[in-house]
Scaffold this motif. Structure first.
Motif, PDB file in Angstrom:
ATOM      1  N   ARG A 246       0.834  -1.209   0.000  1.00 56.65           N
ATOM      2  CA  ARG A 246       0.000   0.000   0.000  1.00 56.65           C
ATOM      3  C   ARG A 246       0.869   1.260   0.000  1.00 56.65           C
ATOM      4  O   ARG A 246       0.598   2.221  -0.732  1.00 56.65           O
ATOM      5  CB  ARG A 246      -0.946   0.009   1.203  1.00 56.65           C
ATOM      6  CG  ARG A 246      -1.785   1.281   1.274  1.00 56.65           C
ATOM      7  CD  ARG A 246      -2.725   1.274   2.466  1.00 56.65           C
ATOM      8  NE  ARG A 246      -3.883   0.441   2.251  1.00 56.65           N
ATOM      9  CZ  ARG A 246      -4.939   0.794   1.523  1.00 56.65           C
ATOM     10  NH1 ARG A 246      -4.957   1.981   0.920  1.00 56.65           N
ATOM     11  NH2 ARG A 246      -5.967  -0.007   1.387  1.00 56.65           N
TER      12      ARG A 246
ATOM     13  N   LEU B 265      -3.202  -4.980  -7.898  1.00 54.82           N
ATOM     14  CA  LEU B 265      -4.109  -4.844  -6.755  1.00 54.82           C
ATOM     15  C   LEU B 265      -5.409  -5.593  -6.999  1.00 54.82           C
ATOM     16  O   LEU B 265      -5.880  -6.333  -6.115  1.00 54.82           O
ATOM     17  CB  LEU B 265      -4.392  -3.363  -6.485  1.00 54.82           C
ATOM     18  CG  LEU B 265      -5.432  -3.076  -5.395  1.00 54.82           C
ATOM     19  CD1 LEU B 265      -5.012  -3.673  -4.058  1.00 54.82           C
ATOM     20  CD2 LEU B 265      -5.667  -1.572  -5.267  1.00 54.82           C
ATOM     21  N   GLN B 266      -5.997  -5.424  -8.156  1.00 48.97           N
ATOM     22  CA  GLN B 266      -7.254  -6.106  -8.448  1.00 48.97           C
ATOM     23  C   GLN B 266      -7.078  -7.631  -8.428  1.00 48.97           C
ATOM     24  O   GLN B 266      -7.978  -8.365  -8.008  1.00 48.97           O
ATOM     25  CB  GLN B 266      -7.806  -5.649  -9.796  1.00 48.97           C
ATOM     26  CG  GLN B 266      -8.262  -4.197  -9.809  1.00 48.97           C
ATOM     27  CD  GLN B 266      -9.252  -3.897  -8.687  1.00 48.97           C
ATOM     28  OE1 GLN B 266     -10.212  -4.650  -8.458  1.00 48.97           O
ATOM     29  NE2 GLN B 266      -9.028  -2.793  -7.987  1.00 48.97           N
TER      30      GLN B 266
ATOM     31  N   TYR C 282      -4.904  -9.334  -6.522  1.00 49.30           N
ATOM     32  CA  TYR C 282      -4.818  -9.773  -5.129  1.00 49.30           C
ATOM     33  C   TYR C 282      -6.191  -9.735  -4.455  1.00 49.30           C
ATOM     34  O   TYR C 282      -6.551 -10.646  -3.692  1.00 49.30           O
ATOM     35  CB  TYR C 282      -3.846  -8.885  -4.337  1.00 49.30           C
ATOM     36  CG  TYR C 282      -2.480  -8.745  -4.950  1.00 49.30           C
ATOM     37  CD1 TYR C 282      -1.908  -9.767  -5.703  1.00 49.30           C
ATOM     38  CD2 TYR C 282      -1.743  -7.563  -4.793  1.00 49.30           C
ATOM     39  CE1 TYR C 282      -0.660  -9.628  -6.279  1.00 49.30           C
ATOM     40  CE2 TYR C 282      -0.494  -7.416  -5.359  1.00 49.30           C
ATOM     41  CZ  TYR C 282       0.045  -8.442  -6.113  1.00 49.30           C
ATOM     42  OH  TYR C 282       1.279  -8.287  -6.673  1.00 49.30           O
ATOM     43  N   LEU C 283      -6.954  -8.692  -4.736  1.00 49.59           N
ATOM     44  CA  LEU C 283      -8.286  -8.571  -4.144  1.00 49.59           C
ATOM     45  C   LEU C 283      -9.200  -9.697  -4.609  1.00 49.59           C
ATOM     46  O   LEU C 283     -10.065 -10.164  -3.850  1.00 49.59           O
ATOM     47  CB  LEU C 283      -8.901  -7.220  -4.511  1.00 49.59           C
ATOM     48  CG  LEU C 283      -8.246  -5.976  -3.895  1.00 49.59           C
ATOM     49  CD1 LEU C 283      -8.812  -4.710  -4.536  1.00 49.59           C
ATOM     50  CD2 LEU C 283      -8.437  -5.939  -2.381  1.00 49.59           C
ATOM     51  N   SER C 284      -9.009 -10.145  -5.832  1.00 48.38           N
ATOM     52  CA  SER C 284      -9.895 -11.169  -6.388  1.00 48.38           C
ATOM     53  C   SER C 284      -9.559 -12.575  -5.899  1.00 48.38           C
ATOM     54  O   SER C 284     -10.443 -13.429  -5.824  1.00 48.38           O
ATOM     55  CB  SER C 284      -9.858 -11.132  -7.915  1.00 48.38           C
ATOM     56  OG  SER C 284      -8.593 -11.538  -8.408  1.00 48.38           O
TER      57      SER C 284
ATOM     58  N   SER D 219      -7.997 -13.432  -2.879  1.00 46.00           N
ATOM     59  CA  SER D 219      -7.850 -13.674  -1.442  1.00 46.00           C
ATOM     60  C   SER D 219      -8.754 -12.779  -0.600  1.00 46.00           C
ATOM     61  O   SER D 219      -8.604 -11.558  -0.606  1.00 46.00           O
ATOM     62  CB  SER D 219      -6.387 -13.465  -1.015  1.00 46.00           C
ATOM     63  OG  SER D 219      -6.257 -13.531   0.393  1.00 46.00           O
TER      64      SER D 219
ATOM     65  N   PHE E  65      -6.520 -11.049   1.938  1.00 43.50           N
ATOM     66  CA  PHE E  65      -5.893  -9.822   1.439  1.00 43.50           C
ATOM     67  C   PHE E  65      -6.899  -8.680   1.451  1.00 43.50           C
ATOM     68  O   PHE E  65      -6.571  -7.556   1.852  1.00 43.50           O
ATOM     69  CB  PHE E  65      -5.356 -10.031   0.022  1.00 43.50           C
ATOM     70  CG  PHE E  65      -4.690  -8.805  -0.546  1.00 43.50           C
ATOM     71  CD1 PHE E  65      -3.333  -8.596  -0.411  1.00 43.50           C
ATOM     72  CD2 PHE E  65      -5.440  -7.827  -1.220  1.00 43.50           C
ATOM     73  CE1 PHE E  65      -2.713  -7.460  -0.920  1.00 43.50           C
ATOM     74  CE2 PHE E  65      -4.839  -6.692  -1.738  1.00 43.50           C
ATOM     75  CZ  PHE E  65      -3.476  -6.514  -1.582  1.00 43.50           C
ATOM     76  N   ARG E  66      -8.134  -8.943   1.002  1.00 46.61           N
ATOM     77  CA  ARG E  66      -9.149  -7.883   0.973  1.00 46.61           C
ATOM     78  C   ARG E  66      -9.383  -7.298   2.356  1.00 46.61           C
ATOM     79  O   ARG E  66      -9.467  -6.076   2.521  1.00 46.61           O
ATOM     80  CB  ARG E  66     -10.468  -8.425   0.403  1.00 46.61           C
ATOM     81  CG  ARG E  66     -10.416  -8.769  -1.075  1.00 46.61           C
ATOM     82  CD  ARG E  66     -11.806  -8.973  -1.652  1.00 46.61           C
ATOM     83  NE  ARG E  66     -12.511 -10.093  -1.059  1.00 46.61           N
ATOM     84  CZ  ARG E  66     -12.426 -11.349  -1.494  1.00 46.61           C
ATOM     85  NH1 ARG E  66     -11.644 -11.633  -2.521  1.00 46.61           N
ATOM     86  NH2 ARG E  66     -13.114 -12.321  -0.926  1.00 46.61           N
TER      87      ARG E  66
ATOM     88  N   TRP F 229      -6.288  -5.269   3.413  1.00 45.23           N
ATOM     89  CA  TRP F 229      -6.175  -4.037   2.621  1.00 45.23           C
ATOM     90  C   TRP F 229      -7.082  -2.944   3.196  1.00 45.23           C
ATOM     91  O   TRP F 229      -6.710  -1.762   3.191  1.00 45.23           O
ATOM     92  CB  TRP F 229      -6.541  -4.336   1.173  1.00 45.23           C
ATOM     93  CG  TRP F 229      -6.339  -3.194   0.231  1.00 45.23           C
ATOM     94  CD1 TRP F 229      -7.300  -2.404  -0.336  1.00 45.23           C
ATOM     95  CD2 TRP F 229      -5.089  -2.699  -0.272  1.00 45.23           C
ATOM     96  NE1 TRP F 229      -6.742  -1.463  -1.153  1.00 45.23           N
ATOM     97  CE2 TRP F 229      -5.378  -1.615  -1.144  1.00 45.23           C
ATOM     98  CE3 TRP F 229      -3.755  -3.073  -0.080  1.00 45.23           C
ATOM     99  CZ2 TRP F 229      -4.392  -0.900  -1.805  1.00 45.23           C
ATOM    100  CZ3 TRP F 229      -2.762  -2.357  -0.741  1.00 45.23           C
ATOM    101  CH2 TRP F 229      -3.086  -1.294  -1.597  1.00 45.23           C
ATOM    102  N   GLN F 230      -8.226  -3.315   3.707  1.00 43.31           N
ATOM    103  CA  GLN F 230      -9.176  -2.337   4.238  1.00 43.31           C
ATOM    104  C   GLN F 230      -8.717  -1.719   5.558  1.00 43.31           C
ATOM    105  O   GLN F 230      -9.344  -0.785   6.059  1.00 43.31           O
ATOM    106  CB  GLN F 230     -10.549  -2.979   4.423  1.00 43.31           C
ATOM    107  CG  GLN F 230     -11.251  -3.323   3.124  1.00 43.31           C
ATOM    108  CD  GLN F 230     -11.402  -2.109   2.214  1.00 43.31           C
ATOM    109  OE1 GLN F 230     -11.788  -1.030   2.646  1.00 43.31           O
ATOM    110  NE2 GLN F 230     -11.077  -2.279   0.930  1.00 43.31           N
TER     111      GLN F 230
END
Length: 292
Positions: free
Chosen positions: A200, A216-217, A219-221, A223, A226-227, A230-231
């Motif tokens: 980040r 980024l997209q 990793y978000l998709s 895991s 990870f999502r 990340w938040q």
């Protein structure tokens, strides 16, 4: 303190929020909500609708108006000065890394000059990696892509990287998608958030870069973990650190991770893992001996 360019009183000023402004607002909100009022001498009493500090309290501490600070958190284009951003960072008790991240999101910090992004390792660089045996060593890009490695590093992480498609050779992607990689990290609950926070922080200078956003997209998709991490809007520096690895026999070894930037302009760095002083090579897994 005179912090702002007056905000245009138009609907488009609210609706058309740039990604960088949105990210800045989300980061400020996360820091504010995670700050215990008692840490800055404010009473915890009274009913608080949200955790942490109120916007009005941050504004007062930073010597800006509450309405202006609210606009900033909403991602509206209020064009804060460096002086005001430093005041807000101090009010939120941001660390040095968090302050640099805040300034970068606001477009104040000077991004490093972009150099040519290398995707192929030179023969000289591979020779250095090979000569570092038996110390595990790897060369990574700023986006945590694995550009080169030696056999000792493969033994350390329990994966033969030569068998992994080049497009998947990324420390973050492998950590969240390969159980074998994750199993080798003895302190996953601390090393994983640190890895996400470092990504980040690094991405702050590349919010408009399609390659970074594609990573980024991805990793978000792949895991949910990870999502969720990340938040949290945490940021961290890449730094030399002690890391513990679980070896093939189940034992745990502590190694010192050392970082050298081989190409500062594009963020490539050499990571070498060395045993602690006095441990010799005992902490390193060696290749099996061949029968004579």
């Amino acid at each position: 303190m005179s912090p702002v360019t007056p905000l245009p009183n138009t609907a488009s000023a609210v609706a058309d929020i740039a990604p960088r402004n949105r990210e800045l607002g989300a980061f400020l909100r996360a820091r504010r909500e995670n700050l215990d009022p008692a840490r800055i001498g404010l009473p915890r009493g009274g009913r608080r609708r949200t955790p942490g500090l109120r916007r009005e309290e941050v504004a007062q501490l930073a010597n800006v108006s509450a309405s202006w600070y609210t606009w900033l958190e909403q991602g509206r284009p209020v064009n804060p000065s460096a002086q005001v951003l430093h005041a807000i960072a101090e009010a939120l008790q941001c660390s040095e890394t968090e302050t640099r991240h805040l300034l970068s999101l606001a477009g104040v910090a000077q991004a490093p000059a972009k150099g040519r992004e290398c995707t192929r390792l030179s023969a000289a660089s591979q020779a250095i990696l090979d000569r570092l045996e038996p110390f595990p060593a790897v060369i990574q890009s700023a986006r945590f892509d694995i550009l080169g490695f030696n056999a000792a590093y493969c033994r350390l992480i329990g994966i033969d990287l030569a068998t992994i498609p080049e497009g998947d050779r990324n420390c973050i992607y492998l950590a969240f998608t390969r159980p074998a990689w994750r199993a080798r990290l003895a302190d996953w609950d601390t090393s994983m958030p640190h890895l996400v926070a470092a990504f980040r922080a690094a991405m702050a200078d590349h919010l408009d870069d399609p390659a970074w956003n594609a990573d980024l997209q991805r990793y978000l998709s792949v895991s949910a973990e990870f999502r969720a991490t990340w938040q949290r809007y945490e940021v961290s520096n890449v730094e030399n650190q002690l890391k513990r690895f679980r070896r093939a026999d189940g034992s745990v070894v502590a190694l010192q991770q050392m970082n050298w930037w081989s190409a500062p302009r594009n963020g490539e760095r050499l990571l070498v893992y060395v045993p602690l002083a006095g441990a010799g090579a005992d902490g390193l897994e060696c290749p099996p001996a061949h029968a004579g």
